[in-house]
Design a protein around this motif. Structure first.
Motif, PDB file in Angstrom:
ATOM      1  N   LEU A 192      -2.741   2.571   9.809  1.00  0.00           N
ATOM      2  CA  LEU A 192      -3.326   1.301  10.023  1.00  0.00           C
ATOM      3  C   LEU A 192      -3.773   1.035  11.710  1.00  0.00           C
ATOM      4  O   LEU A 192      -4.770   0.426  11.794  1.00  0.00           O
ATOM      5  CB  LEU A 192      -2.301   0.328   9.891  1.00  0.00           C
ATOM      6  N   GLU A 211      -7.924   1.130   0.605  1.00  0.00           N
ATOM      7  CA  GLU A 211      -8.084   2.002  -0.082  1.00  0.00           C
ATOM      8  C   GLU A 211      -9.581   2.354  -0.567  1.00  0.00           C
ATOM      9  O   GLU A 211      -9.786   3.223  -1.453  1.00  0.00           O
ATOM     10  CB  GLU A 211      -7.378   1.920  -1.592  1.00  0.00           C
ATOM     11  N   VAL A 266       2.539  -7.997   9.475  1.00  0.00           N
ATOM     12  CA  VAL A 266       3.302  -7.143   8.701  1.00  0.00           C
ATOM     13  C   VAL A 266       2.730  -7.513   7.102  1.00  0.00           C
ATOM     14  O   VAL A 266       2.760  -6.228   6.486  1.00  0.00           O
ATOM     15  CB  VAL A 266       4.746  -7.648   8.966  1.00  0.00           C
ATOM     16  N   ALA A 277      -0.359  -5.446   6.834  1.00  0.00           N
ATOM     17  CA  ALA A 277      -0.074  -3.966   6.804  1.00  0.00           C
ATOM     18  C   ALA A 277       0.652  -3.644   5.513  1.00  0.00           C
ATOM     19  O   ALA A 277       0.463  -2.566   4.986  1.00  0.00           O
ATOM     20  CB  ALA A 277       0.928  -3.832   7.986  1.00  0.00           C
ATOM     21  N   ARG A 278       1.571  -4.294   5.167  1.00  0.00           N
ATOM     22  CA  ARG A 278       2.208  -4.019   3.641  1.00  0.00           C
ATOM     23  C   ARG A 278       1.131  -3.736   2.603  1.00  0.00           C
ATOM     24  O   ARG A 278       1.329  -3.011   1.829  1.00  0.00           O
ATOM     25  CB  ARG A 278       3.237  -4.991   3.339  1.00  0.00           C
ATOM     26  N   ILE A 314      -2.058  -3.289   2.995  1.00  0.00           N
ATOM     27  CA  ILE A 314      -2.885  -2.127   3.126  1.00  0.00           C
ATOM     28  C   ILE A 314      -2.121  -0.715   2.646  1.00  0.00           C
ATOM     29  O   ILE A 314      -2.719  -0.005   2.014  1.00  0.00           O
ATOM     30  CB  ILE A 314      -3.549  -2.250   4.541  1.00  0.00           C
ATOM     31  N   LEU A 315      -0.933  -0.649   3.068  1.00  0.00           N
ATOM     32  CA  LEU A 315      -0.057   0.513   2.923  1.00  0.00           C
ATOM     33  C   LEU A 315       0.135   0.751   1.294  1.00  0.00           C
ATOM     34  O   LEU A 315       0.032   1.658   0.908  1.00  0.00           O
ATOM     35  CB  LEU A 315       1.152   0.381   3.464  1.00  0.00           C
ATOM     36  N   LEU A 316       0.291  -0.671   0.590  1.00  0.00           N
ATOM     37  CA  LEU A 316       0.540  -0.113  -0.743  1.00  0.00           C
ATOM     38  C   LEU A 316      -0.767   0.127  -1.538  1.00  0.00           C
ATOM     39  O   LEU A 316      -0.749   1.125  -2.146  1.00  0.00           O
ATOM     40  CB  LEU A 316       0.959  -1.665  -1.470  1.00  0.00           C
ATOM     41  N   GLY A 317      -1.937  -0.280  -1.067  1.00  0.00           N
ATOM     42  CA  GLY A 317      -3.216   0.171  -1.481  1.00  0.00           C
ATOM     43  C   GLY A 317      -3.421   1.674  -1.233  1.00  0.00           C
ATOM     44  O   GLY A 317      -3.789   2.511  -1.859  1.00  0.00           O
ATOM     45  N   PRO A 319       4.174  -3.753  13.964  1.00  0.00           N
ATOM     46  CA  PRO A 319       4.211  -4.405  12.722  1.00  0.00           C
ATOM     47  C   PRO A 319       4.481  -3.563  11.330  1.00  0.00           C
ATOM     48  O   PRO A 319       5.099  -3.915  10.428  1.00  0.00           O
ATOM     49  CB  PRO A 319       2.822  -4.770  12.433  1.00  0.00           C
TER      50      PRO A 319
END
Lengths: 250, 210, 800
Positions: free
Chosen positions: A187, A204, B179, B182-183, B185-188, C723
């Motif tokens: 990120l 993604e 957060v 970010a969550r 994006i992190l899942l994707g 974050p």
């Protein structure tokens, strides 16, 4: 075997089965159109222009380890490297790949060697086409920047596991006047690339590069499976939040 | 011949990949032991790959230094530094005074300087983004960055009320919207990682030269 | 050497060739050389005997033929048949006499040629265009100047002089004597008049035309005799013409010029009398003597014979030539008189023989009289350019027209139309018939100059016009070029000229605008950071203790340390990169100081290759700043680098002794030393992870935290990773029990400890640099965005 393990098992198996099913079914049907990602279209043009100008293309695979999840964007980068190598074979300057991890450097060399061999130009390959420029992030960036400046790079593809040091590489490419397409699973790197790169890939989008650059039934199937499971996760999050609000404990 | 090699490589990758995956989800002793064994082999191969990479680095810069191409002086410095550090670390030890001196007084300052340059580059990049991409997302990006900076510390001793502090806007932005984004994006990204792994497991993607 | 184009196939041949090399056609006409003209004529006549006119043309010299006579010819080529300077040439002996129809030495083909010639003349009469063509031919001829040095025959010159006086126009080219083959108009007119005069006197069908002509001539002469009284000042009728009615002289059969007898052209001497003289007061009723008239003998003979016939009522059947008997006047036809029909014998020139003008010759019994197409003055004057004809002809034409009209009326009353033979009927001029034959102005047509059709007009060319090498007409091309076209053309020209020209690549500026920007920002930030350090200022207040820092403080405070039992050993993972050492050292220094104060044993480990070195550095910095004496192997051990990333970390978490059995200095850490009795991660009382990478933090949380067995896990992370790591602190179950985020977290921890460390040193510089960065971003972004906003505003206004 606890609940999380079971859920994980089901999730992975379902994903595999869905990809297989969509891949086999997609062979008999026309390819589905996905949303337009202009970055990949500009990448194609940049490759063509670089070939015409006789300049070099640069692919950077990041510094992610081969034993963790950080290898995934590097695998995408390897696929792009193969595609670029095939397209730029007629160029006077073959593409070059850099990485911040030893295993990625070996993989990049192997990819280029096999690509040239499949085209029938094995004699044109050189181990210098895949380089390890540094073992630490900033040394990796510091080793990549001179190659961008001195190697007549007109287009850089940065796909891998990066940190904030990718801003140095992107800025060097920007100052060199070349096109920069960059994406990372990190990120922090995504935030930095949004400000420094011409064509940042957020989220993604990086993992859709295969379906947009060298589409086949399996690439399309995996992308469609991602879309399906995204909705599944959305549903699961909403349902869990509602249950939490209702007082249910999971 | 090449097709045969490719087929064998693909079979090995697929089989061992499923074994390791199964070992993570089904804690069967056989699977677990196989998984551990394979992971250890992977770790060893990664360490060997690091050595191969270092050798490749040396080879490339040696060629540059020998050809006298542009920037060959930097290749000479790199080669010299590599050799010296290797000799000292092998002879005196990696935690010896000389090794730590090289690390503490050369490597760390160089890299922290690059970090400082990164700060300047990021400021310039934000300013340039305002000119090159004057859209709503750029405005939100810049505004969010400015707010976070304003709430990170007192500006020359001046604490901005509502922004600075544990209950300030900065904490609020860092704990909730950041957060959440970010969550997502992190899942994707996680889905993408899974899809990439599945393509490797089914043999669609073969990054191993096949 | 010029090439000659073949008239037959149209292909180019060399100039020196006689025949075409492709089709073997003759390229050059058979023209006799100047020194052997007679031979040339004979040869040409032998080769091309078909056209008597051609032979006539070749035979007689141009100089001997007056222009007005030559104009009678249908195909006349000026160049070829220009009036030669000398008229002394005599026509060949075999050329037939146009009047007698017989030749003194008539060759076998001459008569047929003559008949063809006559028929061609008749054919010309059938079309109205002929007279005009002839007229135009004559116009050309009229315009032909008399060559210098030529001397016209005397009689002709006299005629000319007389015409000049009497405003009669005689062409200057009338230097050639009359050809015996020609049928001059005036002669025809005479015949017609004679025929007109004698017709009323005879009721028989076989009224010879001569009688009519004679009567016409008489009446015409009478008219002429009358006119001179009226037109004495205007026109002067030649004496010979006036004498045609009165005294046709038959006393001078021998006075016929030899050329007329022999068929040769008359001499060009002035022996020929002038045809035009001032009319006598007696008019035309009596012909003046030859000496007075100076008319050719043959003509005088004609006149005499006609006069005699008119007065004596000659048995015209015998004397009137067949051609005259068979001749039909067009004027009569117009008025509907019956044409006299009758057999026309071959004695066409019997009247001439009767007159004794010519020697009687053997005439072919079956010879058909050559019927000359009757010409009337009306026709002739209609087509002729009256401005170019001599006045005497005009008068004659007018008089004849009057005569014809009178005769026609008389004929209508008294005469019955005669039955003409078929052959004569066929030869009737069809002037009154279909007038629809389009006239072709043959004067515009060029005359063929080579080949067998040389001299003919209106020949289809062997070569198409398109193949003729003509100079193309010059068209002026003036382009209408606008300014934009000119500009475009200039641009194109510039592009073309610049092609191949190496344009030097502009060198990069050593100091670019972007570099200046960067340098300026760097200087500002450096100044902002250096000033507090230089001044030693520590006026900026440290931050208050946040929740995550408080929790971390609490965990460390609750840590029980037993040095004898190695209780309270802390696992310290130094997993940040050297580049982040400035932030992470300042963030973790206070925590580490607190641990050192408590006397805990530290087990240093790292998942990055440079981690162990960084760990050593961190301990030394804390020792330096906090006055501690932590040493390796006494207070801390350095286990080294855990390879394999997350997988290696998992293995380490499950079996740390197996993954890292020795320390970096080679000693056994787990069996003997500070870590004796520790076999799992759960045996550690606390795990602290110092990293800037959220993925590393996540890996430690996901892989190692379960293996801690409920032992607390503290994180010291960079501000960029907050974050991603905070959910682990704020989540339930809480996987992270405390967290220090960046320099602020470390400063807060120091503030709680009331101990000064790195954070306190960096805090003021951090505050100032932060402010400078904010100002730069806000001001520069506004400056960059302002022009775009203004331009967009102008666009909106413009669109509105």
């Amino acid at each position: 075997m606890n609940l999380s393990t079971i859920l994980g098992t089901v999730f992975v198996l379902a994903f595999i089965l869905l990809v297989l099913g969509l891949g086999i079914w997609g062979r008999k049907r026309p390819a589905r159109l996905f949303r337009d990602i202009p970055a990949f279209a500009r990448l194609g043009r940049a490759i063509g222009m670089a070939v015409e100008a006789g300049s070099r293309l640069h692919v950077s695979l990041g510094r992610g380890g081969t034993t963790g999840a950080q290898i995934a964007p590097a695998l995408v980068g390897l696929g792009l490297l193969e595609r670029i190598a095939r397209a730029a074979l007629v160029s006077d300057s073959p593409p070059v790949a850099t990485s911040g991890e030893g295993a990625l450097a070996v993989l990049s060399q192997d990819t280029l060697r096999s690509t040239y061999r499949s085209i029938g130009a094995a004699g044109q390959y050189s181990p210098e086409f895949g380089q390890l420029t540094g073992v630490t992030p900033f040394s990796y960036a510091a080793g990549t920047i001179p190659l961008i400046h001195d190697g007549h790079i007109t287009a850089s593809v940065l796909t891998g596991n990066f940190g904030s040091e990718v801003a140095l590489i992107a800025d060097a490419a920007e100052r060199n006047g070349g096109m920069t397409l960059a994406g990372s699973d990190n990120l922090t790197a995504q935030a930095v690339l949004y400000a420094t790169a011409q064509e940042p890939l957020i989220g993604e989008d990086l993992f859709a590069a295969g379906a947009y650059t060298r589409p086949n039934s399996w690439q399309t199937a995996s992308l469609r499976a991602q879309d399906v499971f995204r909705w599944v996760l959305v549903a699961a999050i909403l349902i869990g939040a509602i249950l939490k609000l209702l007082g249910f404990e999971l | 011949m090449m097709r045969g090699k490719t087929l064998i490589s693909a079979i090995i990758v697929i089989v061992l990949g499923f074994v390791v995956l199964a070992g993570y989800f089904w804690p069967l002793p056989v699977l677990v032991s196989l998984r551990d064994l394979l992971l250890k082999w992977a770790v060893l191969l990664a360490a060997v790959a690091l050595l191969v990479g270092v050798v490749n680095l040396f080879t490339v810069h040696w060629g540059k230094a020998s050809s006298g191409a542009k920037g060959s002086i930097y290749s000479i410095v790199l080669i010299f530094s590599l050799v010296i550090t290797l000799i000292i670390a092998l002879y005196f030890g990696p935690l010896s005074t000389w090794s730590l001196w090289i690390y503490n007084y050369i490597q760390v300052p160089v890299e922290t300087s690059l970090m400082a340059v990164l700060a300047v580059i990021l400021v310039v990049a934000v300013v340039r983004m305002a000119r090159q991409r004057p859209n709503l997302f750029s405005v939100v990006f810049i505004a969010t960055g400015v707010l976070m900076l304003l709430g990170s510390a007192p500006l020359m001793g001046i604490e901005i009320p509502g922004l600075y502090g544990p209950e300030g806007l900065r904490s609020l932005l860092a704990q909730i919207p950041a957060v959440a984004g970010a969550r997502g994006i992190l899942l994707g990204v996680a889905l993408g990682v899974i899809a990439t792994g599945v393509r490797v497991l089914i043999g669609s993607d073969r990054p191993y030269g096949g | 050497m010029t090439d000659v184009r073949c008239p037959m196939c149209g292909k180019l041949n060399s100039d020196d060739l006689e025949v075409c090399q492709y089709c073997q056609a003759r390229l050059k006409p058979l023209i006799a050389p100047p020194d052997d003209e007679a031979t040339t004529r004979e040869l040409s006549s032998a080769m091309y005997p078909a056209d008597p006119r051609e032979s006539e043309k070749e035979a007689e010299p141009e100089s001997a033929i007056p222009d007005w006579l030559q104009s009678l010819r249908p195909d006349r080529d000026e160049e070829e048949y220009a009036i030669p300077p000398s008229a002394e040439e005599e026509p060949p002996a075999w050329t037939p006499h146009p009047d007698t129809g017989s030749l003194k030495q008539k060759p076998a083909d001459a008569e047929s040629d003559y008949r063809d010639w006559l028929s061609s003349l008749r054919a010309d009469d059938e079309s109205e265009a002929v007279p005009e063509a002839r007229l135009e031919d004559t116009s050309i001829d009229w315009s032909t100047p008399e060559p210098e040095g030529e001397e016209a025959p005397g009689w002709l010159s006299d005629l000319r002089s007389t015409s000049e006086e009497t405003s009669l126009e005689i062409p200057a080219a009338e230097t050639a004597p009359l050809s015996s083959l020609e049928n001059p108009d005036w002669l025809r007119q005479l015949r017609e008049r004679q025929m007109g005069e004698t017709e009323p006197a005879q009721d028989e069908e076989a009224q010879p035309d001569l009688a009519e002509l004679s009567s016409e001539i008489d009446t015409g002469s009478e008219a002429f005799s009358e006119e001179p009284a009226e037109q004495a000042e205007e026109e002067e009728i030649p004496d010979w013409l006036s004498g045609l009615v009165d005294s046709p002289s038959d006393d001078h059969p021998d006075d016929l010029p030899d050329w007329l007898v022999s068929g040769s052209p008359p001499p060009t001497e002035s022996a020929t009398p002038a045809l035009i003289e001032e009319p006598s007061e007696e008019g035309l009723t009596s012909l003046p003597s030859e000496a007075e008239m100076q008319i050719p003998d043959w003509l005088s003979g004609i006149m005499n014979s006609q006069t005699q016939a008119a007065t004596d009522e000659l048995p015209l059947e015998e004397e009137i030539p067949g051609w005259l008997t068979g001749k039909e006047k067009l004027a009569v036809q117009k008025q509907g008189p019956a044409e006299p029909e009758g057999e026309v014998t071959g004695a066409e020139f019997e009247w001439l023989e009767a007159q004794g003008l010519i020697a009687p010759e053997k005439k072919p019994a079956d010879s058909q009289p050559k019927v000359v197409a009757p010409f009337t003055m009306e026709e002739e004057t209609a087509g002729l350019d009256t401005d170019e004809l001599p006045d005497w002809l005009k008068e004659a034409g007018a008089q004849e027209a009057q005569l014809e009209s009178v005769n026609a009326s008389e004929e209508d009353a008294s005469l019955t139309p005669a039955a003409l033979p078929a052959w004569l009927e066929a030869m009737r001029p069809v002037e009154a018939a279909a007038p629809g034959v389009p006239r072709v102005d043959e004067s515009e047509r060029s005359i063929e100059s080579s080949g067998p059709l040389a001299g003919l007009r209106g020949i289809l060319r062997a070569e198409p016009d398109i193949a003729r090498q003509k100079k193309p007409p010059a068209y002026t091309i003036k382009l209408q070029v606008s300014e934009s076209h000119q500009a475009h053309a200039a641009i194109l020209e510039k592009l073309i000229n610049s092609e191949g020209v190496v344009t030097p690549v502009p060198a990069r500026a050593v100091v670019s605008r972007q570099m200046l920007w960067r340098a300026a920002i760097l200087v500002i930030l450096l100044l902002a950071a250096a000033w507090p350090l230089y001044s030693g200022s520590q006026g900026v207040a440290l931050p208050q203790l946040p929740n995550e820092v408080f929790s971390a403080r609490a965990v460390i405070d609750g840590l029980l340390v037993d040095e004898t039992s190695n209780q309270g050993a802390v696992l310290l993972a130094v997993d940040y990169e050297p580049g982040f050492a400035g932030e992470m050292d300042a963030a973790s220094a206070a925590l580490l100081d607190h641990l050192m104060i408590k006397g805990t044993h530290l087990a240093l480990v790292s998942t990055t290759p440079s981690g162990p070195a960084l760990a050593e550095r961190l301990v030394s910095i804390v020792n330096q700043h906090s006055n501690h004496q932590y040493s390796r192997s006494n207070q801390y051990v350095n286990l080294g680098f855990v390879p394999g990333g997350a997988a290696g970390l998992l293995g380490f978490a499950q079996s740390p002794q197996r993954v890292l059995p020795y320390t970096l200095d080679g000693s056994d850490a787990w069996n003997d030393g500070l870590l004796a009795g520790i076999t799992n991660l759960s045996d550690f009382s606390l795990a602290i992870v110092i990293t800037e990478n959220p993925d590393t933090a996540r890996a430690w949380i996901e892989q190692a935290q379960p293996a801690l067995g409920g032992k607390p896990l503290l994180l010291v992370v960079s501000a960029q990773a907050e974050p991603l790591v905070r959910p682990y602190f704020e989540g339930y179950p809480q996987q992270v029990q405390g967290m220090l985020v960046g320099l602020a977290g470390g400063a807060a921890y120091e503030n709680s400890m009331q101990r000064s460390s790195l954070a306190r040193q960096y805090w003021d510089s951090y505050s100032f640099t932060l402010a400078a960065a904010i100002l730069i971003i806000v001001i520069a972004s506004a400056l960059n965005a302002l022009p775009l906003i203004l331009s967009r505003g102008k666009k909106v206004k413009g669109e509105a």
